[in-house]
Design an enzyme around this catalytic site. Sequence first.
Site, PDB file in Angstrom:
ATOM      1  N   HIS A   1      -2.600   0.346   6.911  1.00 55.68           N
ATOM      2  CA  HIS A   1      -2.791   0.646   5.500  1.00 55.68           C
ATOM      3  C   HIS A   1      -2.345   2.082   5.234  1.00 55.68           C
ATOM      4  O   HIS A   1      -2.266   2.891   6.152  1.00 55.68           O
ATOM      5  CB  HIS A   1      -4.287   0.477   5.167  1.00 55.68           C
ATOM      6  CG  HIS A   1      -4.577   0.495   3.704  1.00 55.68           C
ATOM      7  ND1 HIS A   1      -3.871  -0.242   2.807  1.00 55.68           N
ATOM      8  CD2 HIS A   1      -5.531   1.151   2.984  1.00 55.68           C
ATOM      9  CE1 HIS A   1      -4.358  -0.035   1.590  1.00 55.68           C
ATOM     10  NE2 HIS A   1      -5.371   0.817   1.673  1.00 55.68           N
TER      11      HIS A   1
ATOM     12  N   ASP B   1      -7.832   5.594  -2.908  1.00 54.24           N
ATOM     13  CA  ASP B   1      -6.997   4.480  -2.446  1.00 54.24           C
ATOM     14  C   ASP B   1      -6.418   3.768  -3.648  1.00 54.24           C
ATOM     15  O   ASP B   1      -7.066   2.923  -4.256  1.00 54.24           O
ATOM     16  CB  ASP B   1      -7.828   3.502  -1.606  1.00 54.24           C
ATOM     17  CG  ASP B   1      -6.936   2.471  -0.928  1.00 54.24           C
ATOM     18  OD1 ASP B   1      -5.736   2.412  -1.273  1.00 54.24           O
ATOM     19  OD2 ASP B   1      -7.441   1.734  -0.073  1.00 54.24           O
TER      20      ASP B   1
ATOM     21  N   CYS C   1       0.801  -1.212   0.000  1.00 54.44           N
ATOM     22  CA  CYS C   1       0.000   0.000   0.000  1.00 54.44           C
ATOM     23  C   CYS C   1       0.841   1.273   0.000  1.00 54.44           C
ATOM     24  O   CYS C   1       0.556   2.220  -0.726  1.00 54.44           O
ATOM     25  CB  CYS C   1      -0.961  -0.011   1.166  1.00 54.44           C
ATOM     26  SG  CYS C   1      -0.166  -0.282   2.757  1.00 54.44           S
TER      27      CYS C   1
END
Lengths: 681, 311
Positions: free
Chosen positions: A458, A474, A415
């Site tokens: 994350h 995202d 991520c």
Amino acid sequence: MKINAVYPIPRASLLLLLVTVGLAIAPHILRLPLWLPVVAAACVGWRVQVYRERWVFPSRIVRFSMVLVSMVAIFLYYGTVLGPDAGVALLILAYLFKLLEMYKERDAFLIVILSYFIIATNYLFSTSLLSSLYTMIVVLFVTASLVGLNQTMREVKPRRTLLIAAKLFMQAIPIMIVLFVFVPRVSPKWALNIDNSHAKTGLSDSVSPGDISNLSKSPALAFTVEFFGDKPSQKDLYWRGVTYVDFDGRTWRRDSLDEYSTAKKIIKSELVVQPDEFKYRVIMEPNYRHWLFALPYSILNERNVKQTQSLVLTRKEPIASLVSYDVVSHPHYAYQGAGLSAEARARNTQLPSTDIRAKRKAKEMFEAVNGDYHAYADSVLRWFNRDNFVYTLKPPLLRVNVIDGFLFSTQQGFCAHYAGAYVFMMRAVGIPARMVGGYQGGEYHEAGHLMVKQYHAHAWTEVWFQGRGWVRVDPTAAVAPERVLSGPDGAVTDDSFSSDSPLSPLLFRNSAFIRNLRAKMEYVDFLWSRWVVGYNNSTQTEFLSRWMNDVTPQKIVMVMFAFLGGVMLVLAAYILLERGRRKLDPVDRVYLRFGEKLASKGSERYSGEGVWSYCDRVSLVFPGSAEDIRDITQLYDDIRYGGMAMENIGNSQGVGGTLSKRQKKLKILFKQKVRRLRLKP
Amino acid sequence: MSSQLIQKIVQSVGSVLLGKDRQIKLCVACLIAKGHLLLEDLPGMGKTTLSHALAEALGMSYQRIQFTSDMLPSDILGVSVFNVNTTEFEFRQGPIFSQLVLADEINRATPKAQSALLEAMEERQVTLDGNSYTLPSPFFVIATQNPSDQMGTFSLPESQMDRFLMRIHLGYPDPLIERELITGVDRRRVIKEMKPAINAEQLYELQEQAVKVHLSDAVIDYIQRLVAFSRQPSLNQVGLSPRGTLALVAASKAYALVEGRAHVVPEDVQAVLAPVAEHRMQGSQDITGHAGRSVVQQMLSDVDVIDRLLL
């Protein structure tokens, strides 16, 4: 003349004391230097040899040098003699050495008191249910050795001493509960400075994705959320914690404006907030950081917590112990303000001079969509999706030009890689963007709690669009949408997620039974954290207000003393009754029942009449039952007078087995016979 | 084996003293418990007969001392006599140097003579002119005395009464037994024809066994309750001393052995309580020395064998 007489500590007590020393040190072992258990064993062994009169106590010089050497050793190991780790190690050494200085009764008592203290130090490091239960066991042993010190030399059975201690312990439990519930919680005026080496998991102040080749995912709990009312859907669970703004080409750093001291508070009038809301309570494990996690946009009323302009919650003190806070979150909100200040825009578009290729690519893509910001943002996401980008927790290392390396050569990352690259791409064309660190998702527990683990950590991005404000994007979801929908293990296709540790809980996550068991344990741990460790001033007030309509300190004190008095009365009554009851032997009680049976037919046993005289007399009155009466009397005689210790006891009744078994069987037989006795004239 | 031996003694003595089995058992128990025995009753009740029969049945060498008011310690212990031939003093042993001493009518003697005997009983040795002479083993004294209210008696002080493990009363015989006595042969002749029922080793063995008789906690509790009861101030009585307690335990064990048991039951304690305790519990105003009897009766009826007190 100096008398060197050594206080002869009772054997049972010494045994208990040495066991206690071992038990008290055990939970610290992993934190202590490796040589310390060896020293512990040596000290205990020495003390045992002294007891056996094989060795003598060390001389003054030996003792002095032992202290000096251990101080130096501790300093060499920890680099300091202060702080919780080194302090505890030093305390444990002193405690062990005291064993070799136990001349007087007073020294033995000192060791007992020190044991209690060492047990308490364990709470500096762990407040979990298991370690608390363990602590209870050690307390039991310490108390037993305290009892043992006050016993005579004749008491040689440690088990009996332990039983006495257990009894004391049980009697203390109700008082402990009352004090726990009622004593007002005063937040400490000082806080122990536990060094940051404990913050091994979780988010940190900076992220350098290129330096991480193996992201270890810990199943440790980050925080637990208890929703009151509606729950948000899984894909909306973005728990914000940190914003990373500054990028030097390698490392993303936390926004300095998010520090509590420098933070600018949010201007609420700039936000348009829709009325829909989620209410929840977060119970956060200590992470030794200043930030709190919540869904945006959140309203939180806590002292010493600020909501900064980047909508981050920052707390004055680091979270060094379990913290719980209530939050109201409004998922739908928008900015209506004048827009970013020039300074903020500059900070959020700042770029290093490296990574030329990425900058060029950004310009090309931006021109391809004719300079439309929204279309550009989408096209970068599509690129991530279309090209051969892979989501993995074991990405190759990137030495220089981290963004270029990731975007054009390795194309593998987790991520933080995607978020970093995305922010870079946005900034490259002048769109303000920032990276956000936090947790995504969570696991719902049966009882409805959401448990957020460290492996839910994350990173995602927020992009500023004029008129819309900061919008969450995202990029990881573009590469691995499963990451957002089903948690981290769904997103990884290779085996990089499984931990190398043989004991890793992740290993067994396919067994339903183990998973179920683990969930149950987690729930118990949650309840423990929620109600016991997290029992603070506000939960106390909340808890007490269920019974009291108005919680005032006076009332609390009054109720507390009433409860304490009640507990004392119950204990006193129990002790009184117990003493009275114990006078009567259980076998005697059965025999008296037998006497009552006969008395109801008019043949009472006279006071002072022996059982055999009585047997002879009533046998004449009830010739039909003479045999039974005789058997009962014989059994009573065997059990109470005949010496249950005699080897052939019970043989005449046809009872076999070991001596203690026969004794038990005889007592049961006696009871049965008395119960079944039907008197026949 | 041991119960057969004891049975033999009891039968043997019982053939002389008819209908007094209970007292005979008590006497045997007293001797097995290595205690001295005091027989107290009116003249002519068979005290001397019993003591002689016991001595014969146990097969021990015995001497009889008839106590009188003009008696001197040397009459009991012995005397140093000047031997003209050797020109040295020579000790002539008195009647006390015997395994079994029958002290008849002990309270007829003056305190001086009494104490000579009683000291020997306690120490099991005699000291005269600076020399100590050990008494034989086993050493028993069976003393008889007339009730203290009789003419010409000097009551034994409490401290000396304490030396006797038991004091036993014989009492009048049953009419049927008395009839047998009238029609039967002369008792003295029966004694002369008696054969020892056991020998010294067997007696020693019995004494050893008596010590080993099991005394359970329940019975110890009972004995302690009895003793505590006797010590109540409200009884206006001297309570049982620790020595009295030990005597009660020893006697109970021996009596249990006599009854053929390997453990003591409260009935054994009750059986020996009166002979063991009565003479130890006389008050200062108790001229006759029998105030203890009523206390013992109270102890027997008020102290239950099962402790029901809830304190």
